[in-house]
Design an enzyme around this catalytic site. Structure first.
Site, short mmCIF file in Angstrom:
data_model
loop_
_atom_site.label_atom_id
_atom_site.label_comp_id
_atom_site.label_asym_id
_atom_site.label_seq_id
_atom_site.Cartn_x
_atom_site.Cartn_y
_atom_site.Cartn_z
CG ASN A 1 14.51 0.72 12.73
OD1 ASN A 1 15.03 1.81 12.48
ND2 ASN A 1 13.21 0.59 12.89
CD GLU A 2 12.13 3.55 15.02
OE1 GLU A 2 12.27 4.65 14.49
OE2 GLU A 2 11.03 2.97 15.13
#
Length: 795
Positions: A409-410
């Site tokens: 995530n990210e």
């Protein structure tokens, strides 16, 4: 036959020289809470008062009785240890562990005595790794990326900092002879003609290498047998005319029982049983005139994914029961959701989660547990990452709901945009996991499912990682800096994160802030707001649309609370309506977020006490198979009829241009024809477009309604709302005498356990709505009126 004995009783937890009863599975915080040693960290500022728990060492102990004779080997099996621990038996070391996301097995044949599990502080372990490998950037001031542990245990912008330790998943003794099933890896496919194939790739552990072993498998009346060659074997089952498993809303979810038995000379030694589903799966990432797509294709049908992001439903995951998973995921399904993304700052969820998704038809997008940080790739972390990935890929493979493995995530976005690259100065940061190790593991073990390196991710470094035209996109400029009207500025190919905050339900606040009269800036409200400048963003976001109440105790806070929840629903609606109306260019939205892990002001649709916010009810409209939305384009106002159903949508659409005083200024009936899985755009006649602050447009068809006001609410001269209220057992009926916009019954103000079945409703003069209410045993019209809120004129 393998014999398994749970070890759940008789555990103790050492605390400052004392011994307390311990629950296994469980964690230190829940044991201390049960013993009255700490206050409930979810209430008031207690989270801060119990911070010391995460800085201590803790010891769990029980007595391990001698195993009965009759088996050649006895194993001590931990399904989950959180996190860095030493395991001893009568002070004899069995091993050391440092990964919450793995299971562990220790050979204890012939051994008995005092079993000790000694946990180090997660801070101590993480800080030691950071000291050895060097500091790396992350989004929060906690060392979560140096330990394979649930990252949000260290706090997040919606979660408390409650750093846990404990035996968080079941522990047992397994006794066996000759051989056992060490790993079963099912590859499930569907061939042309509707024939399903299951290949069971099996690894065995032996005590006797010379023994002849056989694998016997069965699905219904279909049976197959294969020999074990050394320590591995493969058995194949071909099932004719299988019924396909479909996502919710597209078909049924038939599940097939697969039974596998390991035998020696006809004697069963071990067995494995799972439920599977047959379906085809593709992720279409081909390029086109708009960029690079990201479209799920299940059983040949292209989907607009109606998704929500999932965080751990409790900051203490051992408290999440099978029933709680079922309740929360049923809430998602009933809101029209068909995809749940398991976010990378949490955990690989328990089998109960994925079982519920299989049965409810909820597609699962599974992140590997990496989020918002630069992760070292050196030892001891690299070996742990590979071991946990291999175990969990195989563990979750049977579930037909699982449709995507996602690397992180990210973090790819963070490397490019969050000033990591210069600070890292060439040090490892996780790219080797996301673009090397993890795709290799998935390709080797689970080639039936797609893998993507991260979210957001454009597919390669040829494009910016968060380029809306390529792959997945996270839309956080809106909320952080921009108004939600900016959602309409572009059409991403797939929106994997976006959202807007609001406080939890009123009854949740009252429970979480005992003795405090809540206000927007009261101490408890501020403590239960974890986002950076969260209240400032809430206030600025509201001020663009409404006159902002002061948020002081009493009526002003009640109005502030209501408007913040309205603004959250309006914001999410602005995004989903716009993006759904641009299918198939945009192929999915995954709202941040479905749930909360404690009572907090956050982006969730269901608060930390399980109460739905108005956003939850709005999702039911936004994610329904059919949706009406009005959007302003360069050539005027357009009505989009979104039809995700399998049938053609043909109906007569009623358009009314109205004044806020209730006068109908013009009208027309327009025929709508929206083909299956398609969007029909209808140009609104120029003479029906509302002009100025006093006018609006209403579109009605088949019980659906879209309303368009050309200016923000703060500029609209609303009439003072007038309505009548009547009650009956289980219902509240409201009849409007004026325009009543965004009427909301806050049922928890009637009784803490009361739930309404309806969210925000806009009524025209003379219209009525009947709201179902559960959990309210003493209906009273005066109380119902006091719990009703709507948009009021700006003073």
């Amino acid at each position: 036959m393998l014999d398994a004995t749970p070890l759940t009783d008789g555990w103790t937890l050492r605390h400052d020289g004392a011994e307390l009863p311990a629950a296994v599975p469980g964690c230190v915080h829940t044991d201390l809470l049960a013993a009255g040693v700490i206050p409930d960290p979810f209430l008031g500022p207690n989270e801060t008062d119990v911070a010391w728990v995460g800085r201590r060492e803790w010891t769990y102990e029980t007595d391990l009785a001698p195993s009965p004779t009759g088996h050649e080997q006895t194993d001590l099996v931990f399904d989950g240890l959180d996190t860095a621990a030493e395991i001893l038996l009568d002070d004899r070391p069995l091993g050391r562990v440092r990964n919450m996301h793995r299971s562990y097995r220790f050979h204890v044949t012939g051994l008995s005595g005092r079993l000790t599990v000694r946990f180090a502080s997660a801070y101590t372990e993480a800080e030691a790794v950071r000291e050895r490998l060097g500091d790396r950037p992350n989004a929060y001031p906690e060392p979560f990326q140096y330990l394979r542990k649930m990252a949000c245990s260290f706090g997040w912008d919606w979660g408390p900092t409650l750093v846990t330790a404990g035996i968080w998943r079941p522990v047992r003794l397994e006794r066996w002879s000759t051989a056992r099933l060490a790993r079963v890896r099912p590859l499930v496919t569907v061939a042309d003609g509707g024939r399903g194939r299951v290949e069971l790739h099996v690894d065995v552990e032996r005590t006797r290498i010379e023994a002849d072993l056989t694998l016997e498998a069965r699905i219904g009346d279909v049976r197959a047998v294969a020999a074990v060659d050394g320590t591995s074997g493969t058995v194949r089952l071909d099932v004719p005319d299988v019924e396909l498993w479909w996502p919710r809303g597209y078909g049924e979810q038939p599940l097939y029982d697969v039974e596998l038995t390991l035998t020696h000379n006809g004697t069963p030694l071990d067995a494995w049983h799972r439920r599977i589903g047959f379906r085809t799966l593709e992720l279409d990432r081909s390029t086109d005139a708009y960029g690079t797509g990201f479209t799920f294709v299940v059983n040949g049908t292209r989907l607009f994914a109606r998704g929500v992001n999932w965080i751990p439903d409790d900051v203490f995951p051992s408290r999440i029961t099978r029933e709680r998973y079922r309740e929360r995921l049923t809430q998602a399904a009933e809101a029209g959701v068909d995809l749940v993304r398991v976010w990378g700052g949490g955990i690989y969820e328990s089998e109960d989660f994925y079982d519920a998704c299989d049965e409810l038809g909820l597609l699962v997008w599974q992140d590997f547990p990496f989020a918002c940080a630069a992760y070292p790739e050196e030892q001891p972390l690299r070996g742990e990452v590979e071991a946990e990935a291999r175990e969990n890929v195989v563990r979750l493979m049977p579930h037909p709901s699982l449709v995507l493995w996602n690397g992180n995530n990210e973090n790819l976005w963070g490397f490019r945009d969050w000033d990591w690259e210069g600070r890292l100065a060439g040090e490892s940061w996780g790219e080797g996991y996301y673009l090397g190790l993890l795709p290799r593991v998935v390709a080797e073990l689970d080639p039936t499912r797609p893998y993507t390196a991260g979210s957001p991710w454009s597919g390669s470094w040829d494009h910016h990682p968060n380029d809306p035209a390529h792959g997945t996109h996270h839309s956080w400029e809106v909320w952080n800096r921009r108004d939600y009207a900016e959602y309409r500025a572009n059409v991403p190919r797939f929106v994997a994160e976006f959202g807007w905050q609001a406080p939890p339900a009123y009854a949740t606040l009252r429970r979480a802030l005992p003795g405090e009269e809540p206000a927007a800036d009261s101490p408890g409200m501020l403590h239960h707001q974890k986002a950076e400048d969260g209240n400032g963003k809430l206030e600025r976001g509201l001020a663009r649309h409404f006159a902002v109440p002061e948020g002081k105790p009493g009526a002003d806070f009640d109005r502030w609370h209501y408007l913040m929840q309205v603004n959250q629903a309006r914001a999410v609606a602005a995004g989903i309506e716009h993006w759904r109306s641009h299918w198939p260019v945009c192929a999915g939205t995954i709202m941040w977020q479905l749930n909360d892990c404690w009572p907090v002001t956050s982006w969730a649709a269901i608060d930390g006490d399980g109460r739905p916010k108005p956003l939850y009810h709005e999702l039911r409209r936004l994610y329904a198979d059919r949706l009406l939305t009005l959007r302003a384009g360069d050539d005027g106002l357009v009505l989009a009829a979104v039809n995700q159903a399998a049938e053609v949508w043909r109906a007569g659409l009623r358009l009314r241009r109205m004044s806020v005083d209730g006068t109908v200024l013009g009208g027309a009936t327009v025929q709508v024809t929206a083909f299956p899985r398609a969007v029909a755009d209808i140009r609104v006649p120029r003479e029906l477009e509302p002009v100025g602050a006093k006018e609006f447009l209403v579109a009605d068809v088949d019980g659906l309604r879209a309303v368009h006001f050309p200016v923000p609410d703060r500029e609209i001269p609303y009439p003072k709302p007038e309505f009548e209220v009547s009650v009956a057992p289980g219902t509240v009926t409201v009849t409007a005498r004026t325009l009543v916009r965004d009427l909301l019954l806050q049922a928890d103000r009637l009784a803490p356990g009361a739930r309404a079945d309806t969210g925000l409703v806009t009524l025209l003069p003379g219209e009525h709505v009947t709201i179902g209410v559960d959990g309210w045993t003493d209906p009273d019209a005066t109380a119902a009126r006091a719990a009703l809120y709507c948009v009021e004129p700006t003073l």
